[in-house]
Scaffold this motif. Structure first.
Motif, PDB file in Angstrom:
ATOM      1  N   SER A   1      -0.551  -0.351  -8.405  1.00  0.00           N
ATOM      2  CA  SER A   1      -0.943  -1.527  -7.515  1.00  0.00           C
ATOM      3  C   SER A   1      -2.757  -0.635  -6.747  1.00  0.00           C
ATOM      4  O   SER A   1      -3.878  -1.496  -6.829  1.00  0.00           O
ATOM      5  CB  SER A   1      -0.328  -2.166  -6.184  1.00  0.00           C
ATOM      6  OG  SER A   1       0.218  -0.808  -5.458  1.00  0.00           O
ATOM      7  N   ALA A   2      -2.433   0.877  -6.970  1.00  0.00           N
ATOM      8  CA  ALA A   2      -4.204   0.914  -6.724  1.00  0.00           C
ATOM      9  C   ALA A   2      -3.672   2.534  -6.594  1.00  0.00           C
ATOM     10  O   ALA A   2      -2.636   3.332  -6.924  1.00  0.00           O
ATOM     11  CB  ALA A   2      -3.498   1.690  -5.176  1.00  0.00           C
ATOM     12  N   VAL A   3      -4.614   3.573  -6.953  1.00  0.00           N
ATOM     13  CA  VAL A   3      -4.312   4.658  -6.414  1.00  0.00           C
ATOM     14  C   VAL A   3      -5.692   5.546  -5.698  1.00  0.00           C
ATOM     15  O   VAL A   3      -6.729   5.456  -5.403  1.00  0.00           O
ATOM     16  CB  VAL A   3      -5.189   5.747  -7.980  1.00  0.00           C
ATOM     17  CG1 VAL A   3      -5.233   7.316  -8.071  1.00  0.00           C
ATOM     18  CG2 VAL A   3      -4.429   5.429  -9.318  1.00  0.00           C
ATOM     19  N   THR A   4      -4.834   7.001  -5.338  1.00  0.00           N
ATOM     20  CA  THR A   4      -5.984   6.513  -3.867  1.00  0.00           C
ATOM     21  C   THR A   4      -5.507   8.635  -4.081  1.00  0.00           C
ATOM     22  O   THR A   4      -5.081   8.937  -4.368  1.00  0.00           O
ATOM     23  CB  THR A   4      -5.211   6.836  -2.735  1.00  0.00           C
ATOM     24  OG1 THR A   4      -3.886   7.393  -2.474  1.00  0.00           O
ATOM     25  CG2 THR A   4      -4.954   5.189  -2.526  1.00  0.00           C
ATOM     26  N   SER A   5      -6.499   8.808  -3.216  1.00  0.00           N
ATOM     27  CA  SER A   5      -6.733  10.637  -3.161  1.00  0.00           C
ATOM     28  C   SER A   5      -5.479  11.340  -2.570  1.00  0.00           C
ATOM     29  O   SER A   5      -5.316  10.851  -1.653  1.00  0.00           O
ATOM     30  CB  SER A   5      -8.216  11.051  -3.035  1.00  0.00           C
ATOM     31  OG  SER A   5      -9.153  10.462  -3.620  1.00  0.00           O
ATOM     32  N   SER A   6      -4.982  12.298  -2.497  1.00  0.00           N
ATOM     33  CA  SER A   6      -4.028  13.210  -2.170  1.00  0.00           C
ATOM     34  C   SER A   6      -4.485  14.358  -1.422  1.00  0.00           C
ATOM     35  O   SER A   6      -6.035  14.925  -1.480  1.00  0.00           O
ATOM     36  CB  SER A   6      -2.762  13.572  -2.844  1.00  0.00           C
ATOM     37  OG  SER A   6      -2.081  14.874  -2.596  1.00  0.00           O
ATOM     38  N   ARG A   7      -4.289  14.694   0.005  1.00  0.00           N
ATOM     39  CA  ARG A   7      -4.836  16.066   0.438  1.00  0.00           C
ATOM     40  C   ARG A   7      -4.316  17.229  -0.364  1.00  0.00           C
ATOM     41  O   ARG A   7      -5.751  17.936   0.680  1.00  0.00           O
ATOM     42  CB  ARG A   7      -4.168  15.555   2.043  1.00  0.00           C
ATOM     43  CG  ARG A   7      -4.472  14.319   2.404  1.00  0.00           C
ATOM     44  CD  ARG A   7      -3.189  14.773   4.414  1.00  0.00           C
ATOM     45  NE  ARG A   7      -4.106  15.122   4.947  1.00  0.00           N
ATOM     46  CZ  ARG A   7      -3.324  15.879   5.960  1.00  0.00           C
ATOM     47  NH1 ARG A   7      -2.311  15.336   6.634  1.00  0.00           N
ATOM     48  NH2 ARG A   7      -3.510  16.952   6.620  1.00  0.00           N
ATOM     49  N   LYS A   8      -3.608  17.187  -0.711  1.00  0.00           N
ATOM     50  CA  LYS A   8      -3.525  18.841  -2.228  1.00  0.00           C
ATOM     51  C   LYS A   8      -4.873  18.696  -3.262  1.00  0.00           C
ATOM     52  O   LYS A   8      -4.447  19.649  -3.596  1.00  0.00           O
ATOM     53  CB  LYS A   8      -2.120  18.519  -2.119  1.00  0.00           C
ATOM     54  CG  LYS A   8      -1.195  17.790  -3.062  1.00  0.00           C
ATOM     55  CD  LYS A   8      -0.009  17.822  -3.425  1.00  0.00           C
ATOM     56  CE  LYS A   8       0.492  16.880  -4.588  1.00  0.00           C
ATOM     57  NZ  LYS A   8       2.370  17.133  -4.789  1.00  0.00           N
ATOM     58  N   GLY A   9      -4.982  17.718  -3.019  1.00  0.00           N
ATOM     59  CA  GLY A   9      -6.238  17.467  -4.140  1.00  0.00           C
ATOM     60  C   GLY A   9      -6.125  17.223  -5.625  1.00  0.00           C
ATOM     61  O   GLY A   9      -6.706  17.015  -5.932  1.00  0.00           O
TER      62      GLY A   9
END
Length: 373
Positions: free
Chosen positions: A106-114
């Motif tokens: 449903s979605a792809v988001t950026s992760s805080r760890k890169g």
């Protein structure tokens, strides 16, 4: 004191288990990555089960194989849709990678760890060191908006919804489009219904065989198959329709009618450019598809039209994001059975470099993201 700690990278998530996703999974595995394929359907065969029943490949068996996996059958025969499904099914079973079916992203988001977080419709969140968008375009058919269409009394559908001619016997049908699917479906329907092919320009036919050789022999021999889009548009000024002669003859004999595209709908009529009106039961748009990448909208990887920002399949907005199976991604054969492996290898090389160069630095204060590559 800071200590560099090597940690196993998260898997590379490949969205789509069709021909592009499977080839990219193999390339990723060979590059030392840990690919996980997420396929929305029940089998890792892409959109092939949803195409119309009579569909056959334009390329013969000997030009329709993945590297190391010969397509079964006689070299010069043209495989039918179900043969392609069986081929992909077998190829997926032989891959030593994790494939999760019935898993829609449903979605792809950026992760805080890169890296990235991949979200599924079932509510799962999967950490990814890289993402391959290989979800094709079949689920995103392009439907033009013609004046009066919303109030048309007949049926309007896209060729993606068409299966066979049986439900349309005896009806008055207009097929819109000048490409292979439009001509093939219009021809098939003409045996059971009254059909007009509506196009904005004359149909451009290309002989399936020349000098006793299939067209794909000449594409390979001349290297046209691997030319970039910028070169191809100078060679092909319109969409070519591959033909053994039956479609051209059908138009010439009047079995299949062609007219300039109608200007509008009006009630249960279509209005032709000369002002004449005609009652029509069904309009079928064979007007192509757009990349099915809605899950990347929130990431900011797409332009205002929903097209990916990329160069040759490598995202220009996010390190670690690549694409596979886009039409003309790098060449004429980019999203075909015979050519997708070249693009898969091409995009996996920088993806592997990104994943392998991303490290974590651990201190008493916690984890700090390393270079994004």
């Amino acid at each position: 004191m800071l200590v560099a700690v090597s940690t196993p990278p998260d898997p590379v998530i490949i969205i789509g288990g069709g021909q592009s996703g499977l080839n990219t999974a193999r390339a990723a595995l060979e590059a030392g990555l840990r690919p996980v394929v997420l396929e929305s359907g029940p089998r890792a065969v892409g959109s092939w089960p949803h195409y119309y029943d009579s569909l056959t490949l334009f390329s013969p068996v000997k030009y329709s194989s993945f590297p190391g996996a010969p397509f079964p059958g006689e070299p010069d025969e043209y495989p039918a849709r179900d043969a392609v499904i069986a081929y992909l099914d077998s190829y997926a079973r032989d891959l030593d990678v994790e494939i999760r079916t019935d898993t829609r992203v449903s979605a792809v988001t950026s992760s805080r760890k890169g890296g990235f977080q991949v979200h599924t419709e079932a509510g799962e969140e999967i950490a990814a060191s890289g993402v391959v968008a290989a979800s094709g375009s079949f689920a995103n058919p392009y439907r033009p908006q013609v004046p009066g269409q919303d109030h048309f009394a007949g049926a309007v559908l896209h060729v993606a919804e068409y299966r066979n001619a049986q439900p349309y016997a005896g009806k008055r049908i207009v097929v819109v489009g000048a490409g292979n699917s439009a001509v093939q479906v219009a021809y098939e329907l003409s045996g059971r219904a009254s059909v007009t092919l509506a196009t904005r320009a004359p149909v451009h036919f290309v002989a399936q065989r020349r000098l006793g050789k299939d067209l794909h022999y000449w594409l390979k021999t001349t290297r046209l198959d691997v030319l970039p889009r910028a070169w191809l548009v100078r060679i092909f000024t319109s969409t070519p329709v591959l033909d053994t002669g039956i479609y051209r003859d059908a138009l010439a004999s009047g079995q299949l009618d062609r007219r300039p595209m109608f200007t509008r709908f009006d009630g249960d009529d279509v209005v032709w450019p000369d002002g004449s009106r005609e009652k029509v039961d069904v309009v079928i748009y064979a007007t192509g598809y757009r990349p099915n990448l809605g899950y990347l909208e929130g990431l900011g990887a797409l332009d205002q039209t929903g097209m990916p920002r990329h160069h040759g399949g490598i995202s220009t907005t996010h390190a670690g994001l690549v694409y596979a199976g886009l039409e003309f991604q790098r060449s004429f054969s980019s999203n075909t059975l015979r050519g997708v492996h070249r693009d898969a290898k091409y995009v996996v090389e920088p993806l592997a470099a990104h994943v392998n160069n991303t490290t974590r630095v651990v201190s008493s204060g916690g984890a700090v993201p390393g270079p994004a590559g």
